[in-house]
Design a protein around this motif. Structure first.
Motif, PDB file in Angstrom:
ATOM      1  N   ALA A  74       0.989 -35.735 -27.818  1.00  8.68           N
ATOM      2  CA  ALA A  74       0.111 -36.293 -28.856  1.00  8.68           C
ATOM      3  C   ALA A  74      -0.208 -35.061 -30.033  1.00  8.68           C
ATOM      4  CB  ALA A  74      -1.181 -36.452 -28.027  1.00  8.68           C
ATOM      5  N   ASP A  75       0.318 -33.843 -29.922  1.00 11.11           N
ATOM      6  CA  ASP A  75       0.126 -32.672 -30.890  1.00 11.11           C
ATOM      7  C   ASP A  75       1.055 -33.350 -31.972  1.00 11.11           C
ATOM      8  OD1 ASP A  75      -0.092 -30.610 -32.293  1.00 11.11           O
ATOM      9  OD2 ASP A  75       0.281 -29.303 -30.579  1.00 11.11           O
ATOM     10  N   PRO A  76       0.558 -33.280 -33.153  1.00  8.49           N
ATOM     11  CA  PRO A  76       1.429 -33.462 -34.410  1.00  8.49           C
ATOM     12  C   PRO A  76       2.144 -32.517 -34.651  1.00  8.49           C
ATOM     13  CG  PRO A  76      -1.276 -34.083 -34.888  1.00  8.49           C
ATOM     14  CD  PRO A  76      -1.142 -33.485 -33.388  1.00  8.49           C
ATOM     15  N   GLN A  77       1.684 -31.082 -34.378  1.00 12.57           N
ATOM     16  CA  GLN A  77       2.610 -30.128 -34.501  1.00 12.57           C
ATOM     17  C   GLN A  77       3.713 -30.033 -33.947  1.00 12.57           C
ATOM     18  OE1 GLN A  77       0.955 -26.280 -35.254  1.00 12.57           O
ATOM     19  NE2 GLN A  77       0.569 -27.776 -37.010  1.00 12.57           N
ATOM     20  N   LYS A  78       3.867 -30.743 -32.722  1.00 18.52           N
ATOM     21  CA  LYS A  78       5.070 -31.102 -31.630  1.00 18.52           C
ATOM     22  C   LYS A  78       6.046 -32.082 -32.034  1.00 18.52           C
ATOM     23  CE  LYS A  78       2.768 -28.329 -27.988  1.00 18.52           C
ATOM     24  NZ  LYS A  78       2.079 -28.396 -26.963  1.00 18.52           N
ATOM     25  N   ILE A  79       5.150 -33.089 -32.608  1.00 20.39           N
ATOM     26  CA  ILE A  79       6.029 -34.345 -32.651  1.00 20.39           C
ATOM     27  C   ILE A  79       7.077 -34.229 -33.826  1.00 20.39           C
ATOM     28  CG2 ILE A  79       5.793 -36.816 -33.491  1.00 20.39           C
ATOM     29  CD1 ILE A  79       2.718 -36.736 -32.469  1.00 20.39           C
ATOM     30  N   ASP A 135       5.895 -39.490 -30.556  1.00 19.08           N
ATOM     31  CA  ASP A 135       4.484 -39.545 -30.682  1.00 19.08           C
ATOM     32  C   ASP A 135       3.828 -40.358 -29.529  1.00 19.08           C
ATOM     33  OD1 ASP A 135       1.900 -40.004 -31.304  1.00 19.08           O
ATOM     34  OD2 ASP A 135       2.259 -40.457 -33.361  1.00 19.08           O
ATOM     35  N   SER A 136       2.836 -39.959 -28.743  1.00 16.93           N
ATOM     36  CA  SER A 136       2.308 -40.449 -27.739  1.00 16.93           C
ATOM     37  C   SER A 136       1.789 -41.873 -28.127  1.00 16.93           C
ATOM     38  CB  SER A 136       1.031 -39.777 -27.142  1.00 16.93           C
ATOM     39  OG  SER A 136       1.389 -38.377 -26.633  1.00 16.93           O
ATOM     40  N   ALA A 137       1.444 -42.059 -29.447  1.00 16.34           N
ATOM     41  CA  ALA A 137       0.798 -43.367 -29.930  1.00 16.34           C
ATOM     42  C   ALA A 137       1.956 -44.380 -30.009  1.00 16.34           C
ATOM     43  CB  ALA A 137       0.353 -43.147 -31.465  1.00 16.34           C
TER      44      ALA A 137
END
Lengths: 207, 207
Positions: free
Chosen positions: A117-122, A133-135
């Motif tokens: 979920a972390d934008p830094q990791k996606i 993205d978890s989304a």
DNA sequence: TAGATTGTTAATCGATTAACAATC
DNA sequence: TAGATTGTTAATCGATTAACAATC
């Protein structure tokens, strides 16, 4: 044929039999016996024969079991003669290690996608995977028809992630988060938690 | 008082009770009941009461259990009210992840030293630890009086490593290598193996 | 008090083991 | 054949559950 007829505790031992048989095969052995297997695994020969008898007759009096044949049969019983695609949710240290683990392939499993979920990791890479993205989890898991997932998120997020996985069609969850999950009873859950195992052992320590 | 009087399957559940109680405490709860705990963990209230009754009387009729008191008691029973030093053997992907894991400290455990046999790795850092030479394992574990170890080496090396750990005075081993270990029966062993757990679950999949 | 919940007992349910006829 | 080992049965052993008196 309802599968509830075989006790779960018996089913739980089959993968251990399979693992040991595969090792024997790698060592160049062709046959084994319930006595030999039992000694290696640390359980009684009678129990192994009883367990196997739930599924059929796989041995020969006098000579025991053909290793390759029994492996084949157990893989078929456990339904690991094909390959199950898996999703991995949560890329911390543990998720990172699992994403890089090469040992699934030979045993009927394969990671297909990895979420965080972390934008830094996606968008970045972990092993050979691009972190998704978890989304988009529900959409992707549904379209890929993924039935097996591993949860390596924090304890606080595990229940919500698990519910979303179930909603997406996942039927089996390997949960590394240190919480008990509450899910519909047709969903299989297994827990991996080193703290639980360590605390189990220290009970027996001499005072 | 011989500890064999309490069934191992009961002991195995205590860490799960402890985990759930700690979570309830974190959520701000002060008391719970066997019914509530059972619902959260997914087992019967009767079983929880029966399990606890092996160790004493911790509840009150009508009101249930004080969470903090029961946590205290379980930690004492499991002997995790102090801190156990641990050794970690094998710094592959998994060993790396475990060396960096911060979750042990709050639950009675602490990694004290990390070993590997690879000259390339010896001397370098993993998390806060300098990787030590496996050749010095016996000496170091003995002098540090370490009783708990985690094995994250390859399957082929696990048995030899385990035997050396036992020789060094280790009494409990958490084995991540996919093999059954053969050790003296006074040594506690627990296994963590995702393949085994996954294969257990796929058995139940619809054909 | 009335309601809730414990700890414990006895009954039920399930798993393991020992033994052995069958047979390779 | 003699020896080994299976699959299965019955007996034993152990764990779970239901029920309830005690009591907060």
């Amino acid at each position: 044929m309802d599968k509830k007829q075989v006790p779960d505790i018996v089913v739980a031992r089959l993968p251990i039999y399979l693992q040991t048989l595969k090792m024997l095969e790698k060592e160049g052995e062709y046959t084994t016996s319930s006595k030999d297997l039992g000694k290696r695994i640390g359980i009684s020969a009678a129990q192994i024969r009883k367990d196997l008898s739930h599924f059929g007759e796989f041995g020969k009096q006098g000579t025991g079991y053909s290793i390759s044949y029994l492996i084949e049969q157990l893989e078929s019983i456990l339904q690991v003669n094909g390959v199950w695609n898996m999703a991995l949710v949560g890329v911390g240290f543990l998720g990172h290690a699992i994403a890089n683990f090469k040992g699934f392939a030979n045993h009927g499993f394969q990671i297909k996608c990895v979420f965080d979920a972390d934008p830094q990791k996606i968008g970045s890479k972990v092993g050979e995977f691009t972190i998704l993205d978890s989304a988009k989890m529900e959409e992707i898991i549904r379209s890929e028809k993924i039935k097996v997932a591993m949860i390596t998120v924090d304890a606080i997020h595990a229940q919500a992630v698990a519910e979303l996985l179930v909603k997406s069609g996942v039927k089996a969850i390997l949960n590394y988060a240190p919480v008990t999950l509450n899910l519909p009873k047709d969903i299989r859950i297994q827990y991996i938690d080193p703290i639980i195992e360590l605390q189990h052992m220290t009970y027996y320590f001499q005072d």
